[in-house]
Design a protein around this motif. Structure first.
Motif, PDB file in Angstrom:
ATOM      1  N   ALA A   7       0.841  -1.170  -0.140  1.00 32.46           N
ATOM      2  CA  ALA A   7      -0.069  -0.060   0.075  1.00 32.46           C
ATOM      3  C   ALA A   7       0.877   1.349  -0.030  1.00 32.46           C
ATOM      4  CB  ALA A   7      -0.965  -0.018   1.091  1.00 32.46           C
ATOM      5  N   ASP A   9       0.859   5.408   0.975  1.00 35.98           N
ATOM      6  CA  ASP A   9       0.246   6.249   1.968  1.00 35.98           C
ATOM      7  C   ASP A   9      -0.822   7.101   1.418  1.00 35.98           C
ATOM      8  OD1 ASP A   9       1.075   9.090   0.902  1.00 35.98           O
ATOM      9  OD2 ASP A   9       3.213   8.240   1.650  1.00 35.98           O
ATOM     10  N   GLU A  10      -1.566   7.553   2.600  1.00 34.20           N
ATOM     11  CA  GLU A  10      -3.063   8.255   2.065  1.00 34.20           C
ATOM     12  C   GLU A  10      -2.650   9.303   1.043  1.00 34.20           C
ATOM     13  OE1 GLU A  10      -6.838   8.810   2.001  1.00 34.20           O
ATOM     14  OE2 GLU A  10      -5.905   7.306   3.028  1.00 34.20           O
ATOM     15  N   GLU A  11      -1.806  10.385   1.438  1.00 34.98           N
ATOM     16  CA  GLU A  11      -1.603  11.370   0.429  1.00 34.98           C
ATOM     17  C   GLU A  11      -1.433  11.092  -0.898  1.00 34.98           C
ATOM     18  OE1 GLU A  11       1.131  15.218   0.093  1.00 34.98           O
ATOM     19  OE2 GLU A  11       1.617  13.915   1.697  1.00 34.98           O
ATOM     20  N   THR A  12      -0.369  10.035  -0.922  1.00 34.95           N
ATOM     21  CA  THR A  12      -0.270   9.368  -2.165  1.00 34.95           C
ATOM     22  C   THR A  12      -1.379   8.894  -3.154  1.00 34.95           C
ATOM     23  OG1 THR A  12       2.409   9.148  -1.605  1.00 34.95           O
ATOM     24  CG2 THR A  12       1.450   7.972  -3.647  1.00 34.95           C
ATOM     25  N   ALA A  13      -1.938   7.944  -2.335  1.00 36.90           N
ATOM     26  CA  ALA A  13      -3.352   7.280  -2.854  1.00 36.90           C
ATOM     27  C   ALA A  13      -4.342   8.660  -3.247  1.00 36.90           C
ATOM     28  CB  ALA A  13      -3.858   6.454  -1.717  1.00 36.90           C
ATOM     29  N   THR A  14      -4.323   9.520  -2.680  1.00 31.89           N
ATOM     30  CA  THR A  14      -5.317  10.725  -3.117  1.00 31.89           C
ATOM     31  C   THR A  14      -4.818  11.372  -4.332  1.00 31.89           C
ATOM     32  OG1 THR A  14      -5.978  10.991  -0.742  1.00 31.89           O
ATOM     33  CG2 THR A  14      -6.390  12.919  -2.214  1.00 31.89           C
ATOM     34  N   GLU A  17      -5.371   9.004  -7.261  1.00 30.09           N
ATOM     35  CA  GLU A  17      -6.919   9.252  -7.667  1.00 30.09           C
ATOM     36  C   GLU A  17      -7.197  10.474  -8.197  1.00 30.09           C
ATOM     37  OE1 GLU A  17      -8.598   6.363  -4.025  1.00 30.09           O
ATOM     38  OE2 GLU A  17      -8.295   8.677  -3.821  1.00 30.09           O
ATOM     39  N   ARG A  41      -4.806   1.230  -1.081  1.00 30.58           N
ATOM     40  CA  ARG A  41      -4.898   1.434   0.508  1.00 30.58           C
ATOM     41  C   ARG A  41      -4.771   0.091   1.110  1.00 30.58           C
ATOM     42  NH1 ARG A  41      -7.847   5.645  -1.609  1.00 30.58           N
ATOM     43  NH2 ARG A  41      -7.005   7.761  -0.767  1.00 30.58           N
ATOM     44  N   SER A  42      -4.407  -0.910   0.473  1.00 32.36           N
ATOM     45  CA  SER A  42      -4.644  -2.173   1.094  1.00 32.36           C
ATOM     46  C   SER A  42      -3.400  -2.937   1.343  1.00 32.36           C
ATOM     47  CB  SER A  42      -5.523  -3.388   0.148  1.00 32.36           C
ATOM     48  OG  SER A  42      -5.449  -4.528   0.763  1.00 32.36           O
TER      49      SER A  42
END
Length: 93
Positions: A7, A9-14, A17, A41-42
């Motif tokens: 996974a 991190d949250e910032e990179t995932a956003t 997207e 995120r998994s």
């Protein structure tokens, strides 16, 4: 290019997207399927690698302009990728 196992991190995932949304608006079709989006995120997504291309830009801008996800290995491997519409035809893909 940055390679991340499992996974991101949250910032990179956003940020990933956001690139996918921009590409979908430009192309009329989603560039990434449901499973690659879930794997962002998994931490349980074994055998998944995330490849990121960032724009160094002026002033230290490091936004993501290209993303590829590789899942599996060998003949069973799959890949999905997206390039920000504003950065296409520049060798990012």
């Amino acid at each position: 290019m940055t390679v991340t196992e499992h996974a991101v991190d949250e910032e990179t995932a956003t940020l990933i997207e956001a690139v996918a949304i921009a590409a979908e608006r430009a192309d009329g079709v989603a560039p990434l399927g449901e499973q690659p989006l879930r794997a962002l995120r998994s931490p349980a997504a074994d055998d998944v690698r995330h490849l990121l291309v960032r724009d160094g830009g002026d002033g230290g801008d490091t936004r993501i302009v290209g993303y590829a996800q590789l899942a599996g290995r060998g003949g069973e491997a799959t890949a999905e990728l997206v390039v920000d519409p504003g950065h296409r035809r520049r060798g990012v893909g």
